[in-house]
Design an enzyme around this catalytic site. Structure first.
Site, PDB file in Angstrom:
ATOM      1  N   HIS A   1       0.907  -1.042   0.088  1.00 22.25           N
ATOM      2  CA  HIS A   1      -0.043   0.011   0.066  1.00 22.25           C
ATOM      3  C   HIS A   1       0.810   1.220   0.019  1.00 22.25           C
ATOM      4  O   HIS A   1       0.495   2.313   0.682  1.00 22.25           O
ATOM      5  CB  HIS A   1      -0.851  -0.027   1.146  1.00 22.25           C
ATOM      6  CG  HIS A   1      -1.784  -1.276   1.615  1.00 22.25           C
ATOM      7  ND1 HIS A   1      -2.992  -1.534   0.898  1.00 22.25           N
ATOM      8  CD2 HIS A   1      -1.447  -2.340   2.368  1.00 22.25           C
ATOM      9  CE1 HIS A   1      -3.430  -2.769   1.281  1.00 22.25           C
ATOM     10  NE2 HIS A   1      -2.649  -3.375   1.925  1.00 22.25           N
TER      11      HIS A   1
ATOM     12  N   LYS B   1      15.575  22.199 -11.468  1.00 21.10           N
ATOM     13  CA  LYS B   1      14.631  20.891 -11.786  1.00 21.10           C
ATOM     14  C   LYS B   1      15.718  19.980 -12.382  1.00 21.10           C
ATOM     15  O   LYS B   1      16.368  20.126 -13.257  1.00 21.10           O
ATOM     16  CB  LYS B   1      13.483  21.245 -12.712  1.00 21.10           C
ATOM     17  CG  LYS B   1      12.424  21.704 -11.921  1.00 21.10           C
ATOM     18  CD  LYS B   1      11.551  21.238 -10.784  1.00 21.10           C
ATOM     19  CE  LYS B   1      11.232  19.686 -11.195  1.00 21.10           C
ATOM     20  NZ  LYS B   1      10.015  20.030 -12.036  1.00 21.10           N
TER      21      LYS B   1
ATOM     22  N   GLU C   1       9.877   8.380 -17.135  1.00 19.20           N
ATOM     23  CA  GLU C   1       8.365   8.658 -17.278  1.00 19.20           C
ATOM     24  C   GLU C   1       7.920   8.307 -18.604  1.00 19.20           C
ATOM     25  O   GLU C   1       6.700   7.913 -18.877  1.00 19.20           O
ATOM     26  CB  GLU C   1       8.284  10.266 -17.014  1.00 19.20           C
ATOM     27  CG  GLU C   1       8.259  10.678 -15.658  1.00 19.20           C
ATOM     28  CD  GLU C   1       8.714  12.264 -15.685  1.00 19.20           C
ATOM     29  OE1 GLU C   1       7.651  13.038 -15.699  1.00 19.20           O
ATOM     30  OE2 GLU C   1       9.603  12.665 -15.599  1.00 19.20           O
TER      31      GLU C   1
ATOM     32  N   SER D   1      14.331  21.722 -16.312  1.00 19.16           N
ATOM     33  CA  SER D   1      13.229  22.703 -16.642  1.00 19.16           C
ATOM     34  C   SER D   1      13.550  23.865 -17.604  1.00 19.16           C
ATOM     35  O   SER D   1      14.566  24.456 -17.227  1.00 19.16           O
ATOM     36  CB  SER D   1      12.316  22.787 -15.427  1.00 19.16           C
ATOM     37  OG  SER D   1      11.481  23.771 -15.711  1.00 19.16           O
TER      38      SER D   1
END
Ligand code: ARG
Length: 482
Positions: free
Chosen positions: A159, A286, A293, A280
């Site tokens: 979980h 960043k 991804e 970024s």
């Protein structure tokens, strides 16, 4: 019509509408079949010659001409012509241009229907074997990373809540299990693809006495198809291969998700180097795990390809229907996407740096050894349900006091159950807790080391240097390592 402009033949007077030509043409994507198509045609021509259906001179001219056409098309010296619809007619037309009349005899006893079915199986075999090889490299990368982290403890989760400590190696090897199964599924799909449709003709075989087995053997097929209607209308092999790709991409996506989580500042468990991350355009600080991804994101198209395939085939009457042309792009896209994703993932796994100190701290926070308290009481004869209640009560006390379980005194433990003894604190050491899980499939050190040995042998890796017998486990102030 000279015989070089499409397969509509002399029955047709007018040309295809421009819109129709655009939708009908497959050459923009089926040019991937060039090598397979030429190999299939060469084997077919030799088969015709062996049966006396083609002269030796014509067969030799065809063989030479096909090689030249293939090379010229591949090199861009010859252009693909969309008016010639597909790879098959482009190759045949160029062959006829090059060698003349002999080229016009090649299509004897053959249809584009058995031709494309053959080409697609050959393509699936080559692409599937490449995927199997890349999966082997990904498995090896996982095994290497696991071997480097036999003695790195990390929280195991359920979980997404910290549950029990595990060895990081065990976590990496969990993914190796998935990719091992994926390899098996791809191989299974290829085994059923290993059948030659050549000789099935358009749908009902051919009147020419083709020796199908010899042609099939020359192309490396294990068998010839047993039913011509099925052979030209079947795309099960593509559906199976794409299904294997879809599940593989799902596994890649799960691992990619872990990389994204681990590299977050919230977890801080791992770092990827600049090779797999981007910045970024706006926020200078960043460092984004883009490739993880993208691998995760590409699951949509690979799973979608499978849905496309089964939907195209659903409801098709026997035998060949042009709808089947629509099975090509999802097949190519799924296999190519999965293969590229496996390669990228292997690179990211090899590149990954774990913050072992941070992992060790995470193992020490959140009462991950609560189960040990219960197991301890069971070893003293307490029923597990009662022991679980007692351990839960002690967790609540620890939470209230803002400490970990190991900080509770023996008196506090005994207040909950007098059967606790001084040795209980040894059970609360995470490394001890992991090593008490010593049964097949569990993360005790000898079990993990044995798995690494098994996998190193199977994958032909240099046996991972056996870590020292009683290792110093990473401590909260220990250094990170790869
Ligand atoms: N490009 C076609 C395909 O992919 C080849 C077979 C065409 N056959 C036909 N009868 N029109 O299915």
């Amino acid at each position: 019509m000279s015989g070089t402009k499409g397969a509509r033949g002399r029955r047709f007077e007018g040309g295809l509408d421009a819109l129709a030509q655009r939708m009908n043409a497959s050459v923009d994507f089926d040019r991937r079949l060039l090598d397979a198509d030429v190999a299939g045609s060469r084997a077919h021509a030799r088969g015709l010659a062996r049966q006396g259906l083609l002269s030796a001179d014509d067969a030799a001219a065809i063989d030479r001409g096909l090689g030249e056409v293939r090379d010229a098309l591949a090199a861009g010296e010859l252009a693909w012509d969309p008016a010639l619809e597909d790879v098959h007619m482009n190759v045949e037309a160029r062959l006829i241009e090059r060698i003349g009349d002999a080229g016009r005899r090649l299509h004897t006893g053959r249809s584009r229907n058995d031709q494309v079915a053959t080409d697609l199986r050959l393509w699936a075999r080559a692409a599937g074997e490449a995927l199997v090889a890349r999966l082997g490299e990904l498995r090896a990368a996982l095994v290497h990373k696991a071997a480097a982290h036999v003695d790195t403890l990390m929280p195991g989760y359920t979980h997404l809540q910290r549950a029990q400590p595990v060895r990081a190696a065990h976590h990496f090897l969990a993914y190796q299990e998935m990719f091992e199964r994926d390899q098996g599924r791809v191989r299974d799909a290829l085994a059923r693809a290993d059948v030659s449709p050549l000789g099935s003709g358009a749908l009902a075989g051919t009147t020419f006495p083709l020796a199908r087995e010899g042609v099939a053997a020359e192309l490396g097929f294990a068998a010839v198809s047993r039913n011509s209607l099925d052979a030209v209308g079947d795309r099960d092999f593509a559906i199976e291969l794409v299904a294997a790709c879809a599940l593989c991409q799902v596994h890649l996506s799960r691992l990619a998700e872990e990389l994204v989580l681990w590299c977050s500042q919230e977890a801080g468990f791992a770092r990827l180097s600049d090779r797999w991350c981007s910045g970024s355009s706006l926020m200078p600080q960043k460092k984004n795990p883009d490739l993880a991804e993208l691998v995760r994101g590409k699951t949509g198209r690979v799973v979608g390809a499978w849905v496309t395939l089964v939907t195209v085939v659903k409801g098709l009457p026997l035998a060949y229907n042009k709808d089947l042309q629509e099975t090509q792009e999802p097949l190519y896209d799924a296999v190519e996407t999965a293969t590229a994703s496996v390669e990228v993932m292997a690179g990211m796994v090899a590149d990954l740096t774990l913050d072992t100190a941070r992992l060790a701290r995470a193992v020490g926070e959140g009462h991950l050894v609560a189960t040990e308290l219960a197991d301890y009481l069971v070893s003293k004869g307490v029923a597990f349900r009662d022991a679980h209640d007692t351990a839960g009560h002690l967790v609540r006390i620890a939470i209230e006091r803002g400490v970990e379980l190991a900080a509770l005194s023996l008196d506090e433990l005994r207040a909950a159950d007098p059967r606790f003894d001084a040795d209980v604190h040894g059970w609360l050491d995470p490394a001890t807790a992991v090593d008490r899980r010593d049964l097949p499939g569990a993360p005790a050190r000898p079990r993990v080391v044995a798995e690494l040995a098994r996998l190193s042998a199977e994958l032909g890796l240099a046996a991972p240097a056996a870590p020292a017998p009683s290792p110093a486990l990473a401590t909260p102030d220990g250094a990170s390592d790869r």
